[in-house]
Design a protein around this motif. Structure first.
Motif, PDB file in Angstrom:
ATOM      1  N   LEU A   1     -26.666  43.364  16.818  1.00 49.85           N
ATOM      2  CA  LEU A   1     -27.820  44.679  17.002  1.00 49.85           C
ATOM      3  C   LEU A   1     -28.308  44.495  18.526  1.00 49.85           C
ATOM      4  N   SER A   2     -28.152  45.803  18.998  1.00 47.12           N
ATOM      5  CA  SER A   2     -28.743  45.798  20.357  1.00 47.12           C
ATOM      6  C   SER A   2     -29.677  47.104  20.418  1.00 47.12           C
ATOM      7  N   VAL A   3     -30.874  46.983  21.023  1.00 49.76           N
ATOM      8  CA  VAL A   3     -31.692  47.944  21.347  1.00 49.76           C
ATOM      9  C   VAL A   3     -32.168  47.958  22.592  1.00 49.76           C
ATOM     10  N   LYS A   4     -32.120  49.023  23.355  1.00 51.00           N
ATOM     11  CA  LYS A   4     -32.201  49.060  24.849  1.00 51.00           C
ATOM     12  C   LYS A   4     -33.367  50.319  24.965  1.00 51.00           C
ATOM     13  N   ASP A   5     -34.267  50.303  25.695  1.00 51.37           N
ATOM     14  CA  ASP A   5     -35.327  51.072  26.091  1.00 51.37           C
ATOM     15  C   ASP A   5     -35.859  51.986  25.028  1.00 51.37           C
ATOM     16  N   LEU A   6     -36.179  51.313  24.112  1.00 55.24           N
ATOM     17  CA  LEU A   6     -36.601  52.146  22.970  1.00 55.24           C
ATOM     18  C   LEU A   6     -37.997  52.543  23.170  1.00 55.24           C
ATOM     19  N   THR A   7     -38.307  53.795  23.067  1.00 56.34           N
ATOM     20  CA  THR A   7     -39.544  54.458  23.224  1.00 56.34           C
ATOM     21  C   THR A   7     -39.875  55.297  22.211  1.00 56.34           C
ATOM     22  N   ILE A   8     -41.006  54.914  21.345  1.00 58.70           N
ATOM     23  CA  ILE A   8     -41.475  55.925  20.304  1.00 58.70           C
ATOM     24  C   ILE A   8     -42.753  56.486  20.720  1.00 58.70           C
ATOM     25  N   PHE A   9     -42.635  58.023  20.261  1.00 57.30           N
ATOM     26  CA  PHE A   9     -43.918  58.624  20.763  1.00 57.30           C
ATOM     27  C   PHE A   9     -44.045  59.686  19.663  1.00 57.30           C
ATOM     28  N   SER A  10     -45.396  60.373  20.063  1.00 55.54           N
ATOM     29  CA  SER A  10     -45.955  61.395  18.947  1.00 55.54           C
ATOM     30  C   SER A  10     -46.342  62.597  19.992  1.00 55.54           C
ATOM     31  N   LYS A  11     -46.662  63.774  19.481  1.00 50.91           N
ATOM     32  CA  LYS A  11     -47.162  64.694  20.424  1.00 50.91           C
ATOM     33  C   LYS A  11     -48.229  64.256  21.299  1.00 50.91           C
ATOM     34  N   GLU A  12     -49.002  63.320  20.813  1.00 49.92           N
ATOM     35  CA  GLU A  12     -50.281  62.837  21.339  1.00 49.92           C
ATOM     36  C   GLU A  12     -50.089  61.884  22.410  1.00 49.92           C
ATOM     37  N   ARG A  13     -49.165  60.930  22.188  1.00 51.48           N
ATOM     38  CA  ARG A  13     -49.092  59.756  22.858  1.00 51.48           C
ATOM     39  C   ARG A  13     -47.839  58.945  22.796  1.00 51.48           C
ATOM     40  N   THR A  14     -47.619  57.969  23.771  1.00 48.27           N
ATOM     41  CA  THR A  14     -46.272  56.994  23.700  1.00 48.27           C
ATOM     42  C   THR A  14     -47.001  55.784  23.046  1.00 48.27           C
ATOM     43  N   ILE A  15     -46.288  55.401  21.855  1.00 51.85           N
ATOM     44  CA  ILE A  15     -46.730  54.422  21.035  1.00 51.85           C
ATOM     45  C   ILE A  15     -46.029  52.831  21.359  1.00 51.85           C
ATOM     46  N   VAL A  16     -44.519  53.168  21.769  1.00 51.43           N
ATOM     47  CA  VAL A  16     -43.827  52.144  22.087  1.00 51.43           C
ATOM     48  C   VAL A  16     -43.152  52.504  23.370  1.00 51.43           C
TER      49      VAL A  16
ATOM     50  N   ALA B   1     -39.411  48.863  13.417  1.00 52.84           N
ATOM     51  CA  ALA B   1     -38.577  48.327  12.517  1.00 52.84           C
ATOM     52  C   ALA B   1     -37.952  49.683  11.755  1.00 52.84           C
ATOM     53  N   LYS B   2     -38.984  50.866  11.570  1.00 56.81           N
ATOM     54  CA  LYS B   2     -38.657  52.016  10.840  1.00 56.81           C
ATOM     55  C   LYS B   2     -37.519  52.803  11.835  1.00 56.81           C
ATOM     56  N   SER B   3     -37.763  52.581  13.056  1.00 55.71           N
ATOM     57  CA  SER B   3     -37.001  53.332  14.066  1.00 55.71           C
ATOM     58  C   SER B   3     -35.533  52.809  13.909  1.00 55.71           C
ATOM     59  N   LEU B   4     -35.491  51.622  13.901  1.00 54.87           N
ATOM     60  CA  LEU B   4     -34.096  51.167  13.690  1.00 54.87           C
ATOM     61  C   LEU B   4     -33.298  51.783  12.502  1.00 54.87           C
ATOM     62  N   LEU B   5     -33.830  51.758  11.342  1.00 54.51           N
ATOM     63  CA  LEU B   5     -33.173  52.571  10.324  1.00 54.51           C
ATOM     64  C   LEU B   5     -33.530  54.022  10.214  1.00 54.51           C
ATOM     65  N   ASN B   6     -33.690  54.650  11.174  1.00 58.36           N
ATOM     66  CA  ASN B   6     -34.007  56.040  11.207  1.00 58.36           C
ATOM     67  C   ASN B   6     -34.890  56.573  10.062  1.00 58.36           C
ATOM     68  N   LEU B   7     -36.281  55.729   9.975  1.00 63.24           N
ATOM     69  CA  LEU B   7     -37.089  56.039   8.891  1.00 63.24           C
ATOM     70  C   LEU B   7     -38.442  56.518   9.480  1.00 63.24           C
ATOM     71  N   LEU B   8     -38.607  56.981  10.728  1.00 63.57           N
ATOM     72  CA  LEU B   8     -39.727  57.529  11.256  1.00 63.57           C
ATOM     73  C   LEU B   8     -40.301  58.516  10.674  1.00 63.57           C
ATOM     74  N   PRO B   9     -41.730  58.463  10.479  1.00 64.50           N
ATOM     75  CA  PRO B   9     -42.235  59.764  10.089  1.00 64.50           C
ATOM     76  C   PRO B   9     -41.937  61.349  10.806  1.00 64.50           C
ATOM     77  N   PRO B  10     -41.818  62.337  10.268  1.00 65.04           N
ATOM     78  CA  PRO B  10     -41.558  63.397  10.983  1.00 65.04           C
ATOM     79  C   PRO B  10     -42.335  63.992  12.437  1.00 65.04           C
ATOM     80  N   THR B  11     -43.485  63.308  12.496  1.00 71.53           N
ATOM     81  CA  THR B  11     -44.159  63.757  13.507  1.00 71.53           C
ATOM     82  C   THR B  11     -44.087  62.631  14.982  1.00 71.53           C
TER      83      THR B  11
END
Length: 80
Positions: free
Chosen positions: A2-17, A44-54
């Motif tokens: 399992l390899s994750v590179k430059d994972l960025t998680i964001f909503s409309k309001e802000r960058t979370i990771v 963890a949820k992003s790895l499994l494509n389980l992020l909320p729709p927002t």
């Protein structure tokens, strides 16, 4: 494995990771720790494509050197 590179998680309001990277080899056990609210569950949820729709993500997630596919969820990868 399992390899994750430059994972960025964001909503409309802000960058979370922002640009989180790691790799886990076969038979390796890894824990993710940190204070409340820093994005552990969303990673963890992003790895499994389980992020909320927002919430959206960018970056690369590879499992056995191939892009992650939802069919692997629950058979090869899981979330506890």
């Amino acid at each position: 494995m399992l390899s994750v590179k430059d994972l960025t998680i964001f909503s409309k309001e802000r960058t979370i990771v922002d640009k989180f990277s790691f790799s886990i080899d076969r038979k390796e056990i890894v824990g993710l720790i940190g204070p409340s609210g820093v994005g552990k569950s969303l990673i963890a949820k992003s790895l499994l494509n389980l992020l909320p729709p927002t919430v959206s993500k960018t970056g690369s997630i590879l499992f056995n050197n191939e892009p992650f596919q939802n069919s692997l969820r629950g058979t090869s990868l899981g979330l506890i």
